[in-house]
Write a protein that holds these residues in place. Structure first.
Motif, PDB file in Angstrom:
ATOM      1  N   ALA A  41       0.835  -1.196   0.000  1.00  0.00           N
ATOM      2  CA  ALA A  41       0.000   0.000   0.000  1.00  0.00           C
ATOM      3  C   ALA A  41       0.868   1.242   0.000  1.00  0.00           C
ATOM      4  O   ALA A  41       1.976   1.261   0.515  1.00  0.00           O
ATOM      5  N   ASP A  42       0.346   2.337  -0.624  1.00  0.00           N
ATOM      6  CA  ASP A  42       1.034   3.617  -0.588  1.00  0.00           C
ATOM      7  C   ASP A  42       1.013   4.162   0.835  1.00  0.00           C
ATOM      8  O   ASP A  42       0.181   3.800   1.653  1.00  0.00           O
ATOM      9  N   GLY A  43       1.932   5.093   1.106  1.00  0.00           N
ATOM     10  CA  GLY A  43       1.978   5.707   2.421  1.00  0.00           C
ATOM     11  C   GLY A  43       3.034   5.061   3.291  1.00  0.00           C
ATOM     12  O   GLY A  43       3.793   4.192   2.862  1.00  0.00           O
ATOM     13  N   PRO A  44       3.119   5.502   4.546  1.00  0.00           N
ATOM     14  CA  PRO A  44       4.157   5.001   5.450  1.00  0.00           C
ATOM     15  C   PRO A  44       4.091   3.484   5.628  1.00  0.00           C
ATOM     16  O   PRO A  44       3.013   2.900   5.736  1.00  0.00           O
ATOM     17  N   VAL A  45       5.266   2.865   5.663  1.00  0.00           N
ATOM     18  CA  VAL A  45       5.386   1.418   5.829  1.00  0.00           C
ATOM     19  C   VAL A  45       6.116   1.141   7.139  1.00  0.00           C
ATOM     20  O   VAL A  45       7.168   1.734   7.411  1.00  0.00           O
ATOM     21  N   ALA A  46       5.559   0.244   7.957  1.00  0.00           N
ATOM     22  CA  ALA A  46       6.229  -0.145   9.198  1.00  0.00           C
ATOM     23  C   ALA A  46       7.422  -1.026   8.858  1.00  0.00           C
ATOM     24  O   ALA A  46       7.276  -2.048   8.184  1.00  0.00           O
ATOM     25  N   VAL A  47       8.622  -0.630   9.328  1.00  0.00           N
ATOM     26  CA  VAL A  47       9.841  -1.327   8.908  1.00  0.00           C
ATOM     27  C   VAL A  47      10.698  -1.805  10.079  1.00  0.00           C
ATOM     28  O   VAL A  47      11.699  -2.495   9.856  1.00  0.00           O
ATOM     29  N   GLY A  48      10.348  -1.466  11.303  1.00  0.00           N
ATOM     30  CA  GLY A  48      11.180  -1.899  12.416  1.00  0.00           C
ATOM     31  C   GLY A  48      10.533  -1.635  13.756  1.00  0.00           C
ATOM     32  O   GLY A  48       9.559  -0.878  13.847  1.00  0.00           O
ATOM     33  N   TYR A  49      11.069  -2.276  14.781  1.00  0.00           N
ATOM     34  CA  TYR A  49      10.502  -2.094  16.121  1.00  0.00           C
ATOM     35  C   TYR A  49      11.561  -2.413  17.166  1.00  0.00           C
ATOM     36  O   TYR A  49      12.603  -3.023  16.870  1.00  0.00           O
ATOM     37  N   THR A  50      11.307  -2.001  18.382  1.00  0.00           N
ATOM     38  CA  THR A  50      12.122  -2.409  19.522  1.00  0.00           C
ATOM     39  C   THR A  50      11.241  -2.465  20.756  1.00  0.00           C
ATOM     40  O   THR A  50      10.176  -1.833  20.796  1.00  0.00           O
ATOM     41  N   GLU A  51      11.692  -3.244  21.744  1.00  0.00           N
ATOM     42  CA  GLU A  51      10.899  -3.414  22.961  1.00  0.00           C
ATOM     43  C   GLU A  51      11.820  -3.566  24.168  1.00  0.00           C
ATOM     44  O   GLU A  51      12.844  -4.246  24.101  1.00  0.00           O
ATOM     45  N   ILE A  52      11.455  -2.893  25.255  1.00  0.00           N
ATOM     46  CA  ILE A  52      12.121  -3.005  26.552  1.00  0.00           C
ATOM     47  C   ILE A  52      11.092  -3.509  27.543  1.00  0.00           C
ATOM     48  O   ILE A  52       9.910  -3.181  27.444  1.00  0.00           O
ATOM     49  N   MET A  53      11.548  -4.305  28.529  1.00  0.00           N
ATOM     50  CA  MET A  53      10.668  -4.773  29.582  1.00  0.00           C
ATOM     51  C   MET A  53      11.214  -4.311  30.929  1.00  0.00           C
ATOM     52  O   MET A  53      12.404  -4.491  31.223  1.00  0.00           O
ATOM     53  N   VAL A  54      10.342  -3.719  31.736  1.00  0.00           N
ATOM     54  CA  VAL A  54      10.696  -3.247  33.066  1.00  0.00           C
ATOM     55  C   VAL A  54       9.891  -4.055  34.081  1.00  0.00           C
ATOM     56  O   VAL A  54       8.663  -4.115  34.001  1.00  0.00           O
ATOM     57  N   SER A  55      10.580  -4.687  35.020  1.00  0.00           N
ATOM     58  CA  SER A  55       9.899  -5.490  36.040  1.00  0.00           C
ATOM     59  C   SER A  55       9.475  -4.609  37.206  1.00  0.00           C
ATOM     60  O   SER A  55      10.251  -3.781  37.688  1.00  0.00           O
ATOM     61  N   ARG A  56       8.246  -4.808  37.668  1.00  0.00           N
ATOM     62  CA  ARG A  56       7.787  -4.113  38.871  1.00  0.00           C
ATOM     63  C   ARG A  56       8.353  -4.753  40.135  1.00  0.00           C
ATOM     64  O   ARG A  56       8.308  -4.149  41.207  1.00  0.00           O
ATOM     65  N   HIS A  57       8.883  -5.982  40.014  1.00  0.00           N
ATOM     66  CA  HIS A  57       9.299  -6.750  41.181  1.00  0.00           C
ATOM     67  C   HIS A  57      10.823  -6.814  41.338  1.00  0.00           C
ATOM     68  O   HIS A  57      11.322  -6.803  42.469  1.00  0.00           O
ATOM     69  N   GLU A  58      11.537  -6.912  40.238  1.00  0.00           N
ATOM     70  CA  GLU A  58      12.997  -6.962  40.267  1.00  0.00           C
ATOM     71  C   GLU A  58      13.504  -5.789  39.437  1.00  0.00           C
ATOM     72  O   GLU A  58      13.736  -5.910  38.240  1.00  0.00           O
ATOM     73  N   THR A  59      13.673  -4.667  40.108  1.00  0.00           N
ATOM     74  CA  THR A  59      13.842  -3.400  39.398  1.00  0.00           C
ATOM     75  C   THR A  59      15.294  -3.038  39.110  1.00  0.00           C
ATOM     76  O   THR A  59      15.549  -2.002  38.490  1.00  0.00           O
ATOM     77  N   ASP A  60      16.255  -3.858  39.528  1.00  0.00           N
ATOM     78  CA  ASP A  60      17.652  -3.446  39.360  1.00  0.00           C
ATOM     79  C   ASP A  60      18.124  -3.530  37.909  1.00  0.00           C
ATOM     80  O   ASP A  60      19.008  -2.772  37.503  1.00  0.00           O
ATOM     81  N   ILE A  61      17.551  -4.445  37.128  1.00  0.00           N
ATOM     82  CA  ILE A  61      17.949  -4.592  35.726  1.00  0.00           C
ATOM     83  C   ILE A  61      16.733  -4.447  34.823  1.00  0.00           C
ATOM     84  O   ILE A  61      15.722  -5.124  35.002  1.00  0.00           O
ATOM     85  N   VAL A  62      16.828  -3.549  33.850  1.00  0.00           N
ATOM     86  CA  VAL A  62      15.825  -3.378  32.797  1.00  0.00           C
ATOM     87  C   VAL A  62      16.268  -4.222  31.607  1.00  0.00           C
ATOM     88  O   VAL A  62      17.464  -4.287  31.284  1.00  0.00           O
ATOM     89  N   VAL A  63      15.328  -4.884  30.952  1.00  0.00           N
ATOM     90  CA  VAL A  63      15.657  -5.851  29.904  1.00  0.00           C
ATOM     91  C   VAL A  63      15.345  -5.272  28.523  1.00  0.00           C
ATOM     92  O   VAL A  63      14.191  -4.962  28.206  1.00  0.00           O
ATOM     93  N   GLN A  64      16.391  -5.109  27.720  1.00  0.00           N
ATOM     94  CA  GLN A  64      16.223  -4.751  26.312  1.00  0.00           C
ATOM     95  C   GLN A  64      15.957  -6.025  25.525  1.00  0.00           C
ATOM     96  O   GLN A  64      16.807  -6.913  25.435  1.00  0.00           O
TER      97      GLN A  64
END
Length: 225
Positions: A128-151
């Motif tokens: 389709a014409d128009g913007p095309v989704a080409v990439g993504y990233t995700e981080i996870m933050v724990s509410r319980h073990e907060t010392d390390i954030v996970v990329q």
């Protein structure tokens, strides 16, 4: 590892665990306008034809189909060395199930998706014409073990690599961490990167990640007799 290899297992994939000093990174990001070099390193818009949308929590309804498609492409493209690849073709419903499960376990999902609005790459003629989704990233933050954030994943479709999209995604996504109270207790962001993934290692180093240790995955046939 020697014992596993003696049993007939072979090395299938090797990854480095990388860490980033999160408090220092967030200070640099908050003060980036005071230092032109830091401002350039932490820029999220290197290409005027690229737009990045970010959110905390569940994927917006208007983006979930693109998110599912990119996740599937990541499963197909992610470097796994010589390991047997197990594909997971997750649709939008599976994405919602995953989000609910992560929330129940106390994880905060921090996500960004990139769109390109040009025709400089070799793409599907039927797209389709128009913007095309080409990439993504995700981080996870724990509410319980907060010392390390996970990329978690960072992915850009092959035809669009080399344009700074991966950097823009990672920087935009980490910028959202300022908004999450639990992050104030974190010391590190952790990520795993295959040893052969040179471009991602270069990007991670430039953002301040350093090697902490390594992980080796071995594989072999199991004799049930």
């Amino acid at each position: 590892m020697a014992f596993a290899q003696a049993q007939g297992l072979i090395i299938g994939n090797e990854e480095q665990r990388l860490l980033l000093d999160l408090p220092a990174y967030l200070r640099d990001d908050a003060n980036r306008y005071r230092d032109p070099a830091v401002k350039s390193r932490l820029a999220i818009d290197p290409d005027p034809n690229v737009s990045i949308t970010s959110w905390i929590g569940g994927c917006p309804d208007e983006a979930v189909e693109d998110w599912a498609r990119l996740r599937q492409q990541m499963d197909e493209d992610v470097p796994v060395g010589d390991l047997t690849r197990t594909l997971k073709h997750a649709g939008a419903d599976a994405i919602r199930t995953h989000e609910e499960r992560m929330a129940d376990q106390g994880w905060i999902l921090v996500s960004s998706i990139a769109h390109v609005d040009d025709h400089t790459a070799e793409v599907d003629d039927n797209a389709a014409d128009g913007p095309v989704a080409v990439g993504y990233t995700e981080i996870m933050v724990s509410r319980h073990e907060t010392d390390i954030v996970v990329q978690e994943d960072t992915f850009v479709e092959g035809a669009y690599r080399g344009r700074g999209i991966g950097r823009g995604l990672k920087v935009a996504n980490m910028r959202q961490l300022h908004e999450i109270p639990e992050v104030a207790q974190a010391d590190w962001i952790q990520t795993y990167t295959a040893t052969g993934n040179g471009p991602m290692h270069a990007l991670n180093r430039d953002l301040g990640f350093f090697p902490a240790d390594s992980m080796t995955a071995l594989e072999g046939r199991f004799d049930y007799s």
